[in-house]
Design an enzyme around this catalytic site. Structure first.
Site, PDB file in Angstrom:
ATOM      1  CB  VAL A 224      -0.921   0.019   1.235  1.00  0.00           C
ATOM      2  CG1 VAL A 224      -1.731   1.301   1.283  1.00  0.00           C
ATOM      3  CG2 VAL A 224      -1.853  -1.191   1.216  1.00  0.00           C
ATOM      4  N   PRO A 225       0.978   1.933  -1.129  1.00  0.00           N
ATOM      5  CG  PRO A 225       0.569   2.913  -3.216  1.00  0.00           C
ATOM      6  CD  PRO A 225      -0.005   1.919  -2.229  1.00  0.00           C
ATOM      7  CB  CYS A 226       2.108   5.172   2.866  1.00  0.00           C
ATOM      8  SG  CYS A 226       3.440   4.222   3.580  1.00  0.00           S
ATOM      9  CG  HIS A 227       6.449   4.596  -1.556  1.00  0.00           C
ATOM     10  ND1 HIS A 227       5.803   3.396  -1.385  1.00  0.00           N
ATOM     11  CD2 HIS A 227       6.636   4.721  -2.894  1.00  0.00           C
ATOM     12  CE1 HIS A 227       5.620   2.817  -2.567  1.00  0.00           C
ATOM     13  NE2 HIS A 227       6.110   3.608  -3.507  1.00  0.00           N
ATOM     14  NE  ARG A 228       3.468   4.285  -5.930  1.00  0.00           N
ATOM     15  CZ  ARG A 228       2.869   3.155  -6.275  1.00  0.00           C
ATOM     16  NH1 ARG A 228       1.549   3.089  -6.294  1.00  0.00           N
ATOM     17  NH2 ARG A 228       3.577   2.105  -6.606  1.00  0.00           N
TER      18      ARG A 228
END
Lengths: 196, 158
Positions: free
Chosen positions: A164-168
């Protein structure tokens, strides 16, 4: 009395030869801790195979904290089962080397609260590979335009980092604000996605 | 009930369980007993109502598995404090090979059954007399006596 002491010491100090740890066919929660290109990550899946955790763990206390949460929220029958996580680890290797742009893994946000889940599910659905979003933008997307701070906290609690791409999600001026894996890991992931 | 992750029990106690299983059932059967104890513990774990003394819980299961095996092999393990039985020569195959201090463990394995169990639970299991008494279905006083008689026999058989 002296005789007895010696005898008792010999009995207590008995080394029973080569002992073998027990083995288990499967576990309600299988996990492994693995070093990846972006840092040490704890991978865990439930008994139906869904990924329940990919958390950065910088030290043993962090490992214990994630395992305690899994025991509490999923099942106390948590066991270290590296083979059960081979598929997830291979997909991570490929992703972190730029050979893969998404994950083919069942996931379960069992460790997230309902609010965190709504933030994380919206993020996963709407922000694709190579894209970026701001905290405020994500707050708007869940119809809570003033909740960007709470959104930031929900992302920080993301149990499924990278998948779940919270780095984006970045600051309103594009700043690489805090990240569970450290800002260097966030930068690595964003550069990787921009380059691919 | 907030139970710790089961892996923590394994990491903290697997050596103690393996040693006790070998002490009670010998090196060959001991490994099977330990494995069986862990399988039973894993199955029962979610229903556990207290996290106090998880080690004692695991060693109790280990003892029970060793006794089950013992009984299934057709040897009588009737709990009794009867003097004549205690003085008797009921024996099981004890630790024989691949062990440090084989001489001592050969002698332990030849102790009368109840003495052997009590000595192994006390020194290998590191359990106190109330706990041993509960496992053996007797009193702490009798447990103390079984251990001291066992030690006496061990010294005399040296």
């Amino acid at each position: 009395m002296n005789d007895n002491t010696t005898l008792e010491q010999r009995l207590t100090g008995w080394e029973a030869g080569d002992l073998r740890p027990p083995t288990f066919p499967s576990a309600d929660v299988s996990y492994v801790v693995d070093d990846t290109a972006v840092g040490r990550i704890l991978f865990a899946r439930n008994d139906s195979g869904a990924l329940v955790a990919t958390r950065y763990v910088t030290d043993d206390q962090a490992v214990d904290a994630v395992l305690d949460r899994l025991a509490h929220s999923v099942s106390p029958r948590v066991l270290r089962m590296p083979a059960a996580l081979d598929d997830a680890r291979h997909q991570f290797d490929d992703f972190l080397a730029g050979r893969r742009h998404d994950f083919d893994l069942e996931t379960d946000l069992a460790l997230a609260t309902p609010f965190q889940r709504s933030v994380l599910e919206t993020l996963a659905r709407t922000v694709g590979y190579g894209e970026r979003e701001t905290y405020g933008g994500l707050a708007k997307a869940i119809d809570r335009p003033t909740a960007s701070r709470a959104v930031g906290a929900a992302l920080g609690a993301n149990p499924l980092c990278i998948v779940v791409p919270c780095h984006r999600v970045v600051g309103s001026h594009g700043a690489l604000t805090g990240y569970a894996g450290g800002v260097a890991a966030k930068e690595y992931l964003l550069d990787l996605e921009t380059a691919s | 009930m907030n139970l710790p992750p089961f892996q923590r029990l394994v990491d903290d106690h697997w050596r103690d369980v393996a040693r006790l299983a070998r002490g009670l059932a010998g090196p060959v059967d001991g490994d099977d007993v330990a494995q069986q104890a862990w399988t039973q513990a894993y199955a029962a774990y979610p229903g556990l109502t207290s996290t106090r003394n998880l080690r004692g819980w695991l060693l109790t299961i280990t003892h029970r598995c060793a006794m089950d095996l013992h009984r299934s092999r057709g040897r009588r393990a009737v709990p009794t404090d009867d003097e004549t039985v205690l003085a008797g020569t009921a024996r099981v195959d004890g630790p024989e090979s691949g062990l440090v201090d084989e001489d001592l463990w050969g002698r332990v394995s030849r102790l009368p059954e109840r003495q052997r169990e009590a000595v192994v639970l006390k020194y290998v299991g590191d359990l106190d007399h109330p706990a041993i008494a509960e496992l053996l279905g007797t009193t702490p006083t009798m447990s103390r006596r079984l251990v001291s008689d066992g030690l006496k026999n061990l010294r005399e058989s040296a």
